[in-house]
Design a protein around this motif. Structure first.
Motif, PDB file in Angstrom:
ATOM      1  N   ILE A  99      43.369   6.413  54.565  1.00 31.46           N
ATOM      2  CA  ILE A  99      41.934   6.709  54.578  1.00 31.46           C
ATOM      3  C   ILE A  99      41.380   6.611  55.995  1.00 31.46           C
ATOM      4  O   ILE A  99      40.566   7.434  56.422  1.00 31.46           O
ATOM      5  CB  ILE A  99      41.182   5.774  53.609  1.00 31.46           C
ATOM      6  N   ARG A 100      41.843   5.592  56.764  1.00 33.35           N
ATOM      7  CA  ARG A 100      41.391   5.485  58.157  1.00 33.35           C
ATOM      8  C   ARG A 100      41.782   6.726  58.946  1.00 33.35           C
ATOM      9  O   ARG A 100      41.009   7.218  59.774  1.00 33.35           O
ATOM     10  CB  ARG A 100      41.981   4.240  58.823  1.00 33.35           C
ATOM     11  N   GLU A 101      42.970   7.238  58.708  1.00 33.59           N
ATOM     12  CA  GLU A 101      43.419   8.440  59.419  1.00 33.59           C
ATOM     13  C   GLU A 101      42.555   9.646  59.051  1.00 33.59           C
ATOM     14  O   GLU A 101      42.210  10.464  59.922  1.00 33.59           O
ATOM     15  CB  GLU A 101      44.888   8.714  59.098  1.00 33.59           C
ATOM     16  N   ILE A 102      42.190   9.755  57.781  1.00 33.22           N
ATOM     17  CA  ILE A 102      41.313  10.856  57.349  1.00 33.22           C
ATOM     18  C   ILE A 102      39.966  10.744  58.055  1.00 33.22           C
ATOM     19  O   ILE A 102      39.442  11.725  58.613  1.00 33.22           O
ATOM     20  CB  ILE A 102      41.132  10.829  55.825  1.00 33.22           C
ATOM     21  N   LEU A 103      39.397   9.545  58.042  1.00 35.42           N
ATOM     22  CA  LEU A 103      38.091   9.352  58.659  1.00 35.42           C
ATOM     23  C   LEU A 103      38.148   9.551  60.169  1.00 35.42           C
ATOM     24  O   LEU A 103      37.207  10.075  60.773  1.00 35.42           O
ATOM     25  CB  LEU A 103      37.553   7.956  58.318  1.00 35.42           C
ATOM     26  N   ARG A 104      39.260   9.140  60.776  1.00 33.48           N
ATOM     27  CA  ARG A 104      39.389   9.337  62.221  1.00 33.48           C
ATOM     28  C   ARG A 104      39.416  10.817  62.573  1.00 33.48           C
ATOM     29  O   ARG A 104      38.819  11.237  63.566  1.00 33.48           O
ATOM     30  CB  ARG A 104      40.666   8.646  62.721  1.00 33.48           C
ATOM     31  N   SER A 105      40.088  11.625  61.751  1.00 27.05           N
ATOM     32  CA  SER A 105      40.122  13.068  62.013  1.00 27.05           C
ATOM     33  C   SER A 105      38.726  13.672  61.851  1.00 27.05           C
ATOM     34  O   SER A 105      38.352  14.586  62.598  1.00 27.05           O
ATOM     35  CB  SER A 105      41.108  13.765  61.068  1.00 27.05           C
ATOM     36  N   LEU A 106      37.945  13.139  60.915  1.00 27.01           N
ATOM     37  CA  LEU A 106      36.567  13.618  60.746  1.00 27.01           C
ATOM     38  C   LEU A 106      35.711  13.207  61.949  1.00 27.01           C
ATOM     39  O   LEU A 106      34.874  13.974  62.424  1.00 27.01           O
ATOM     40  CB  LEU A 106      35.965  13.052  59.459  1.00 27.01           C
ATOM     41  N   GLU A 107      35.927  11.980  62.436  1.00 21.76           N
ATOM     42  CA  GLU A 107      35.208  11.512  63.621  1.00 21.76           C
ATOM     43  C   GLU A 107      35.483  12.425  64.813  1.00 21.76           C
ATOM     44  O   GLU A 107      34.562  12.769  65.576  1.00 21.76           O
ATOM     45  CB  GLU A 107      35.617  10.086  63.936  1.00 21.76           C
ATOM     46  N   GLU A 108      36.734  12.838  64.970  1.00 24.03           N
ATOM     47  CA  GLU A 108      37.095  13.712  66.084  1.00 24.03           C
ATOM     48  C   GLU A 108      36.403  15.068  65.987  1.00 24.03           C
ATOM     49  O   GLU A 108      36.215  15.739  67.006  1.00 24.03           O
ATOM     50  CB  GLU A 108      38.612  13.888  66.123  1.00 24.03           C
ATOM     51  N   ARG A 109      36.006  15.458  64.791  1.00 18.73           N
ATOM     52  CA  ARG A 109      35.280  16.717  64.597  1.00 18.73           C
ATOM     53  C   ARG A 109      33.767  16.532  64.674  1.00 18.73           C
ATOM     54  O   ARG A 109      33.010  17.463  64.412  1.00 18.73           O
ATOM     55  CB  ARG A 109      35.661  17.323  63.247  1.00 18.73           C
ATOM     56  N   GLY A 110      33.314  15.306  64.997  1.00  7.71           N
ATOM     57  CA  GLY A 110      31.889  15.066  65.201  1.00  7.71           C
ATOM     58  C   GLY A 110      31.129  14.606  63.985  1.00  7.71           C
ATOM     59  O   GLY A 110      29.891  14.526  64.019  1.00  7.71           O
ATOM     60  N   VAL A 111      31.836  14.262  62.890  1.00  7.02           N
ATOM     61  CA  VAL A 111      31.148  13.774  61.693  1.00  7.02           C
ATOM     62  C   VAL A 111      30.666  12.350  61.927  1.00  7.02           C
ATOM     63  O   VAL A 111      31.402  11.510  62.468  1.00  7.02           O
ATOM     64  CB  VAL A 111      32.098  13.826  60.467  1.00  7.02           C
ATOM     65  N   THR A 112      29.434  12.057  61.542  1.00  5.21           N
ATOM     66  CA  THR A 112      28.896  10.705  61.610  1.00  5.21           C
ATOM     67  C   THR A 112      29.346   9.954  60.370  1.00  5.21           C
ATOM     68  O   THR A 112      29.184  10.437  59.249  1.00  5.21           O
ATOM     69  CB  THR A 112      27.366  10.725  61.665  1.00  5.21           C
ATOM     70  N   ILE A 113      29.907   8.766  60.556  1.00  9.02           N
ATOM     71  CA  ILE A 113      30.438   7.989  59.434  1.00  9.02           C
ATOM     72  C   ILE A 113      29.769   6.621  59.430  1.00  9.02           C
ATOM     73  O   ILE A 113      29.872   5.856  60.382  1.00  9.02           O
ATOM     74  CB  ILE A 113      31.963   7.852  59.530  1.00  9.02           C
ATOM     75  N   PHE A 114      29.080   6.339  58.336  1.00 13.48           N
ATOM     76  CA  PHE A 114      28.337   5.088  58.167  1.00 13.48           C
ATOM     77  C   PHE A 114      28.991   4.323  57.019  1.00 13.48           C
ATOM     78  O   PHE A 114      28.988   4.789  55.879  1.00 13.48           O
ATOM     79  CB  PHE A 114      26.870   5.392  57.861  1.00 13.48           C
TER      80      PHE A 114
END
Length: 308
Positions: free
Chosen positions: A180-195
């Motif tokens: 799950i961390r890897e999924i979220l990290r890939s989203l972060e790299e695309r500019g998604v804000t994660i709260f």
């Protein structure tokens, strides 16, 4: 959607009043907070600190007693402000008689995706969260960790630029948490804000760039994880320290703990650490390491909650 601030609150408060008593509970007390677009942000706090109430006000599922909240510059009470949000609640209750793919199809339709987009996205997301072989299985047969994974897939259906996740790795095994961390990290790299709202401090420390610690409805501490965990001073690790030398090192201000035959000391400055090294060498004690001191997020959290 043009705002550089994904989440903004201004003196937002929520007061709950008892039905039969005049007692009031100030669950959130005048919180002003900004989360920049593209940030991975963790909201921490003990049970009852007001974290979930704060998130529910962001999503307009409860109304604030006072103050305002905005998502990408729009008042969060407006429906169009919540369209770019993907949300995974804590203790979610998806209909267990649906299959994984069927549930995603339902929630995709509710979020406004047409059937073509749903047909494309659902297999992609099941594969992304590691459930590609479970799409035709009823949710009633899913484990808690699998339900968390399919819940994350649900939050990602419409490719939102803001994810609000309440305990996203609760009940997930270590391998699944890493995934799950890897999924979220890939989203972060695309500019998604994660709260992320969580009490799993180790997970937050591994993933989030910034955190806020809630206590008694207020923000007790806020900052970048790297800055908060960077403690002052030095940490010295030595082995086989004679007991007579332990007291001598204490006079230099060493805060020492012994474990597994080694001796760990913390010093406030480099000069004192060097004096300790000289005395250890004179006593022929092996020195294993000397490094700048750091604190874990758990240590920071406990000190903050206990007012230290």
């Amino acid at each position: 959607m043009h705002s550089d601030i994904a989440i903004a609150t201004d003196q937002i408060s929520k007061i709950f009043s008892g039905l039969w008593t005049r007692r009031e509970v100030r669950a959130v007390d005048g919180v002003t907070l900004q989360v920049a677009r593209g940030t991975t942000f963790g909201l921490l706090g003990p049970n009852g600190a007001g974290k979930t109430t704060f998130v529910k006000m962001l999503l307009a599922s409860i109304r604030p007693t006072s103050g305002t909240s905005r998502l990408f510059g729009l008042d969060s009470r407006e429906r169009k402000a919540r369209i770019p949000v993907g949300y995974l609640p804590e203790n979610h209750r998806f209909p267990r008689y649906y299959t994984g793919a069927g549930m995603l199809d339902l929630y995709g339709a509710l979020s406004g995706l047409d059937w073509r987009a749903r047909k494309r996205r659902i297999p992609e997301l099941l594969a992304l969260v590691g459930l590609e072989r479970w799409g035709d299985v009823r949710l009633g047969k899913y484990s808690k960790g699998m339900l968390q994974r399919v819940g994350l897939a649900q939050a990602l259906l419409h490719e939102p630029p803001l994810l609000i996740l309440d305990e996203p790795t609760d009940g997930v095994d270590p391998i699944g948490r890493k995934h799950i961390r890897e999924i979220l990290r890939s989203l972060e790299e695309r500019g998604v804000t994660i709260f992320i709202n969580s009490h799993l401090l180790g997970e937050v420390e591994l993933f989030c760039r910034e955190v806020a610690i809630f206590h008694n409805g207020k923000i007790a501490l806020i900052g970048k994880v790297a800055d908060l965990t960077r403690a002052k001073g030095y940490r010295l690790l030595a082995g086989q320290v004679p007991e007579a030398l332990v007291g001598e090192l204490a006079t230099l201000g060493a805060v020492a703990t012994g474990e597994n035959g080694s001796f760990e000391m913390r010093f406030h400055d480099r000069e004192t650490a060097n004096q300790a090294i000289d005395r250890l060498r004179q006593a022929l004690c092996p020195i294993e390491s000397l490094a700048p001191a750091t604190s874990t997020l758990e240590e920071i959290f406990l000190r903050t909650i206990h007012g230290q």
